[in-house]
Motif scaffolding. Structure first.
Motif, mmCIF file in Angstrom:
data_model
loop_
_atom_site.group_PDB
_atom_site.id
_atom_site.type_symbol
_atom_site.label_atom_id
_atom_site.label_comp_id
_atom_site.label_asym_id
_atom_site.label_seq_id
_atom_site.Cartn_x
_atom_site.Cartn_y
_atom_site.Cartn_z
ATOM 1 N N HIS A 37 0.844 -1.195 0.000
ATOM 2 C CA HIS A 37 0.000 0.000 0.000
ATOM 3 C C HIS A 37 0.878 1.243 0.000
ATOM 4 C CE1 HIS A 37 -3.461 -2.490 1.949
ATOM 5 N NE2 HIS A 37 -2.965 -3.038 0.861
ATOM 6 N N GLY A 38 0.557 2.192 -0.893
ATOM 7 C CA GLY A 38 1.372 3.392 -0.990
ATOM 8 C C GLY A 38 0.572 4.619 -1.384
ATOM 9 N N GLY A 39 1.244 5.516 -2.090
ATOM 10 C CA GLY A 39 0.701 6.843 -2.385
ATOM 11 C C GLY A 39 1.255 7.795 -1.344
ATOM 12 N N LYS A 40 1.825 8.905 -1.808
ATOM 13 C CA LYS A 40 2.479 9.800 -0.848
ATOM 14 C C LYS A 40 1.528 10.270 0.246
ATOM 15 C CE LYS A 40 5.761 11.347 -4.310
ATOM 16 N NZ LYS A 40 6.726 10.294 -3.971
ATOM 17 N N GLY A 41 0.282 10.597 -0.139
ATOM 18 C CA GLY A 41 -0.673 11.090 0.856
ATOM 19 C C GLY A 41 -0.993 10.041 1.903
ATOM 20 N N ALA A 42 -1.400 8.865 1.431
ATOM 21 C CA ALA A 42 -1.789 7.804 2.363
ATOM 22 C C ALA A 42 -0.593 7.354 3.200
ATOM 23 C CB ALA A 42 -2.388 6.633 1.592
ATOM 24 N N ASN A 43 0.584 7.319 2.598
ATOM 25 C CA ASN A 43 1.785 6.962 3.378
ATOM 26 C C ASN A 43 2.001 7.955 4.518
ATOM 27 O OD1 ASN A 43 2.313 4.873 1.596
ATOM 28 N ND2 ASN A 43 3.894 5.986 0.459
ATOM 29 N N LEU A 234 21.341 9.941 10.018
ATOM 30 C CA LEU A 234 21.742 8.885 10.943
ATOM 31 C C LEU A 234 22.054 7.634 10.131
ATOM 32 C CD1 LEU A 234 18.948 9.621 13.533
ATOM 33 C CD2 LEU A 234 21.386 9.979 13.877
ATOM 34 N N ALA A 235 23.152 6.956 10.500
ATOM 35 C CA ALA A 235 23.590 5.790 9.726
ATOM 36 C C ALA A 235 22.655 4.604 9.956
ATOM 37 C CB ALA A 235 25.014 5.416 10.125
ATOM 38 N N VAL A 236 22.123 4.056 8.878
ATOM 39 C CA VAL A 236 21.274 2.858 8.942
ATOM 40 C C VAL A 236 21.599 1.977 7.733
ATOM 41 C CG1 VAL A 236 19.282 3.811 10.195
ATOM 42 C CG2 VAL A 236 19.450 4.131 7.715
ATOM 43 N N ASP A 237 21.153 0.709 7.790
ATOM 44 C CA ASP A 237 21.296 -0.173 6.633
ATOM 45 C C ASP A 237 20.149 0.103 5.671
ATOM 46 O OD1 ASP A 237 23.564 -1.417 7.611
ATOM 47 O OD2 ASP A 237 22.386 -2.835 8.801
ATOM 48 N N VAL A 238 20.483 0.554 4.468
ATOM 49 C CA VAL A 238 19.451 0.949 3.505
ATOM 50 C C VAL A 238 18.939 -0.284 2.761
ATOM 51 C CG1 VAL A 238 18.908 2.382 1.515
ATOM 52 C CG2 VAL A 238 20.572 3.179 3.197
ATOM 53 N N VAL A 239 17.639 -0.557 2.909
ATOM 54 C CA VAL A 239 16.995 -1.659 2.195
ATOM 55 C C VAL A 239 16.142 -1.114 1.055
ATOM 56 C CG1 VAL A 239 15.318 -3.549 2.395
ATOM 57 C CG2 VAL A 239 17.025 -3.173 4.201
ATOM 58 N N ASP A 240 15.329 -0.093 1.357
ATOM 59 C CA ASP A 240 14.401 0.458 0.368
ATOM 60 C C ASP A 240 14.046 1.883 0.794
ATOM 61 O OD1 ASP A 240 12.358 1.081 -1.381
ATOM 62 O OD2 ASP A 240 11.089 -0.636 -0.867
ATOM 63 N N SER A 241 14.473 2.848 0.001
ATOM 64 C CA SER A 241 14.256 4.248 0.387
ATOM 65 C C SER A 241 12.831 4.730 0.086
ATOM 66 C CB SER A 241 15.265 5.148 -0.329
ATOM 67 O OG SER A 241 15.096 5.028 -1.724
ATOM 68 N N THR A 242 12.005 3.886 -0.562
ATOM 69 C CA THR A 242 10.623 4.281 -0.857
ATOM 70 C C THR A 242 9.886 4.605 0.448
ATOM 71 O OG1 THR A 242 10.689 2.632 -2.611
ATOM 72 C CG2 THR A 242 8.541 3.623 -2.137
ATOM 73 N N GLY A 243 9.261 5.783 0.520
ATOM 74 C CA GLY A 243 8.498 6.139 1.714
ATOM 75 C C GLY A 243 9.290 6.912 2.752
ATOM 76 N N ALA A 244 10.590 7.071 2.543
ATOM 77 C CA ALA A 244 11.398 7.804 3.531
ATOM 78 C C ALA A 244 10.953 9.264 3.615
ATOM 79 C CB ALA A 244 12.876 7.713 3.167
ATOM 80 N N GLY A 245 10.738 9.874 2.445
ATOM 81 C CA GLY A 245 10.282 11.265 2.422
ATOM 82 C C GLY A 245 8.917 11.412 3.080
ATOM 83 N N ALA A 272 15.057 7.945 8.570
ATOM 84 C CA ALA A 272 16.144 6.956 8.542
ATOM 85 C C ALA A 272 15.597 5.553 8.829
ATOM 86 C CB ALA A 272 17.225 7.329 9.554
ATOM 87 N N LEU A 273 14.718 5.452 9.819
ATOM 88 C CA LEU A 273 14.147 4.129 10.133
ATOM 89 C C LEU A 273 13.323 3.593 8.965
ATOM 90 C CD1 LEU A 273 13.074 4.536 13.870
ATOM 91 C CD2 LEU A 273 14.844 3.024 12.935
ATOM 92 N N ALA A 274 12.678 4.494 8.225
ATOM 93 C CA ALA A 274 11.808 4.066 7.122
ATOM 94 C C ALA A 274 12.567 3.304 6.039
ATOM 95 C CB ALA A 274 11.112 5.279 6.511
ATOM 96 N N VAL A 275 13.834 3.602 5.836
ATOM 97 C CA VAL A 275 14.574 2.966 4.737
ATOM 98 C C VAL A 275 15.097 1.569 5.099
ATOM 99 C CG1 VAL A 275 15.310 5.232 3.890
ATOM 100 C CG2 VAL A 275 16.909 3.840 5.216
ATOM 101 N N THR A 276 14.894 1.154 6.352
ATOM 102 C CA THR A 276 15.479 -0.117 6.797
ATOM 103 C C THR A 276 14.611 -1.334 6.470
ATOM 104 O OG1 THR A 276 14.475 0.065 8.997
ATOM 105 C CG2 THR A 276 16.671 1.035 8.711
ATOM 106 N N GLN A 277 13.408 -1.122 5.919
ATOM 107 C CA GLN A 277 12.500 -2.225 5.587
ATOM 108 C C GLN A 277 11.964 -2.037 4.170
ATOM 109 O OE1 GLN A 277 11.825 -4.761 7.729
ATOM 110 N NE2 GLN A 277 13.100 -3.831 9.336
ATOM 111 N N PRO A 278 11.620 -3.151 3.498
ATOM 112 C CA PRO A 278 11.052 -3.009 2.157
ATOM 113 C C PRO A 278 9.646 -2.407 2.175
ATOM 114 C CG PRO A 278 11.261 -5.351 2.769
ATOM 115 C CD PRO A 278 11.794 -4.548 3.905
#
Ligand code: RIB
Ligand code: NA
Length: 300
Positions: A37-43, A234-245, A272-278
């Motif tokens: 589930h996505g869309g910038k607004g709903a996210n 902040l340093a994190v392991d990047v898995v998927d940057s979708t949704g970070a913004g 930063a936490l958002a990019v750690t999961q797909p």
């Protein structure tokens, strides 16, 4: 906790994970596929809710399976969907997303999102007036964004405009916005000036309004007197940057009442936490997770 009203897009994300991005004309075998589930607004609505805010979402889905599933997803997260309309004869928004090496390339087909009208938001005027903070993006018609800005001004509610995807914006609209949250590319597009770099040379009309997102480098803000504040990434392991913004924007809205400096710090950490999961919503933290991360990284 504050009441946040988010006006914007809601999409089904069709995500392919690949070793690299395909070239034009090429067929590439991917590694994995999932829908989410996505869309910038709903996210942004979901991220604000997970951080503990009371959240209403104003948007449109199509009268189709994706639409029903997306709506149920928002409700499961505890987002108020009273102002989400089902649009007959129009498909729900979809986003075709390729993810490789933590980066993404996205094609959005707006569908029902482009039917969200100024009249729709006028019908939700009482909801908008009752918000502590309004949050909006650019995956819906610009005339609808402009109407929200007029309502925000009329009712004295601060509006955060996330100018994504990038486009030039009319000055009357910018004048009504409390904060803009572009990345570097979006900043150039919205000012119609490709020479702008950073926050040093902003037009006076935008003084104190721009929060520049800088990906892994964090974010920057220049106050009305031009004093610059940089919040490092902040340093994190990047898995998927979708949704970070989207997560960044939601956190900024939720914590704005604590002052822009605190809000900026928490927004960078949440992003930063958002990019750690797909998936766009995969890594969006709860308030408890965000607190623990801030403590663990010596930010609190
Ligand atoms: O910001 C990420 C979002 O952009 C995705 O969920 C996709 O739907 C597009 O709207
Ligand atoms: Na993610």
């Amino acid at each position: 906790m504050p009441k946040i009203v988010v006006i914007g897009s809601i999409n089904m994300d069709l995500v392919a994970l690949c070793a690299r991005f395909p070239a034009p004309g090429e067929t590439l075998i991917g590694e994995r596929f999932f829908t989410s589930h996505g869309g910038k607004g709903a996210n942004q609505a979901v991220a604000a809710r997970r951080l503990g805010a009371e959240v209403s979402f104003i948007g449109r889905v199509g009268d189709d399976d994706f639409g029903r599933e997306l709506l149920a997803g928002l409700q499961q997260e505890g987002v108020n969907t009273r102002h989400v309309a089902v649009t007959p004869g129009v498909a729900s928004g979809v986003a075709s997303i390729t993810v490789s090496g933590g980066e993404n390339a996205i094609v959005v087909v707006p569908g029902a999102n482009h039917v969200l009208s100024p009249d729709d938001v006028r019908q939700a005027e009482a909801e908008i007036a009752s918000a502590d903070v309004l949050l909006i993006q650019l995956e819906i018609p610009l005339e609808t964004v402009a109407e929200v800005a007029r309502l925000a001004e009329r009712h004295g509610v601060p509006l955060i405009l996330n100018p994504a995807p990038a486009q030039a914006l009319p000055v009357e609209l910018l004048a009504r916005v409390a904060y803009l949250t572009p990345n570097q590319h979006e900043l150039m597009q919205l000012l119609g000036d490709t020479t702008v770099s950073g926050l040093e040379s902003l037009p006076v009309s935008l003084a104190g309004k721009v929060v520049l997102t800088q990906g892994a480098e964090g974010a920057a803000y220049a106050d009305a007197d031009g004093r610059l504040r940089h919040q490092p990434g902040l340093a994190v392991d990047v898995v998927d940057s979708t949704g970070a913004g989207d997560t960044f924007n939601a956190a900024l809205a939720v914590f704005l009442g604590l002052g822009i400096e605190v809000a900026l710090k928490r927004a960078v950490a949440a992003g930063a936490l958002a990019v750690t999961q797909p998936g766009a919503r995969g890594g969006m933290p709860t308030a408890v997770q965000l607190d623990a991360f801030l403590v663990g990284s010596g930010q609190r």
